[in-house]
Motif scaffolding. Sequence first.
Motif, PDB file in Angstrom:
ATOM      1  N   GLY A 103     -27.509 -14.010   7.622  1.00 35.41           N
ATOM      2  CA  GLY A 103     -27.136 -12.743   8.249  1.00 35.41           C
ATOM      3  C   GLY A 103     -25.847 -12.821   9.039  1.00 35.41           C
ATOM      4  N   LEU A 104     -25.203 -13.996   9.043  1.00 38.41           N
ATOM      5  CA  LEU A 104     -23.937 -14.141   9.762  1.00 38.41           C
ATOM      6  C   LEU A 104     -22.819 -13.418   9.008  1.00 38.41           C
ATOM      7  N   ALA A 105     -22.025 -12.662   9.729  1.00 38.59           N
ATOM      8  CA  ALA A 105     -20.897 -11.959   9.129  1.00 38.59           C
ATOM      9  C   ALA A 105     -19.680 -12.880   9.117  1.00 38.59           C
ATOM     10  N   PHE A 106     -18.870 -12.766   8.079  1.00 38.57           N
ATOM     11  CA  PHE A 106     -17.664 -13.585   7.989  1.00 38.57           C
ATOM     12  C   PHE A 106     -16.587 -13.008   8.894  1.00 38.57           C
ATOM     13  N   ASN A 107     -15.961 -13.879   9.676  1.00 40.52           N
ATOM     14  CA  ASN A 107     -14.974 -13.461  10.668  1.00 40.52           C
ATOM     15  C   ASN A 107     -13.704 -14.300  10.538  1.00 40.52           C
ATOM     16  N   PRO A 108     -12.753 -13.877   9.700  1.00 41.41           N
ATOM     17  CA  PRO A 108     -11.522 -14.657   9.521  1.00 41.41           C
ATOM     18  C   PRO A 108     -10.529 -14.439  10.661  1.00 41.41           C
ATOM     19  N   ILE A 109      -9.904 -15.521  11.070  1.00 37.40           N
ATOM     20  CA  ILE A 109      -8.892 -15.468  12.134  1.00 37.40           C
ATOM     21  C   ILE A 109      -7.655 -16.225  11.663  1.00 37.40           C
TER      22      ILE A 109
END
Length: 216
Positions: free
Chosen positions: A72-78
């Motif tokens: 359920g973790l959302a992908f968070n690109p930085i």
Amino acid sequence: MFKKTLLAVGLSLFAAASMAATEGTDYVKLEKPMVNAEGKLTKIFSYDCPFCFKYDVGVDPKVLPRIEKETGLAFNPIHLETKGKYGRIGSEFLAMCLLRDKAAGISVESKDSLFKKAKDAVYVAYHKKGERWTSGEAAFLKTMTDATGISADEFAKAKNDPAVKAMCDEWKLSYDVAKIQGIPAYVVNGKYLIMTKSIRSLDGMVELVKELKEMK
């Protein structure tokens, strides 16, 4: 029969124990958690990092869908602006794209994602075609505008949007995480930095993320 059962249970427990993540080897707990990263798998990357490109092509497409589905973790690109000659403008453009994708309800990994189109265009130009945009920033920008259909004039206005500025300022803080072991850097729930050198398989990475997600 009883002895065989005990042996089977013992082996099972040994396997479970051997799968347990080890701090300092498999992950590092950050002294200062990342902001706005709870419930996310964050990836810190740079357009000019060869390892980031390799993970983007060979790892992310195979593990991100599984991680999202199983945790359920959302992908968070930085994007890291401190690496690469055009790091700052790269961050501004990608932040703008990411915010537009979110507003439109488009997944960051979707083929229709502006973020993905811009990122992929720069990655391919730099790592496959050997482009270095020696003529200047405008040439670098053109690679992204051509890929997304967003004009340079439109971007010039959008990069001054408070939301874009706020995201870029937030991304700057990722440098403290990136310098721990380099990039790409994957962080679970903003607290646990995966030691990429310990990753031995795609399944292993997914299982490690699942384990770190349950940690407090």
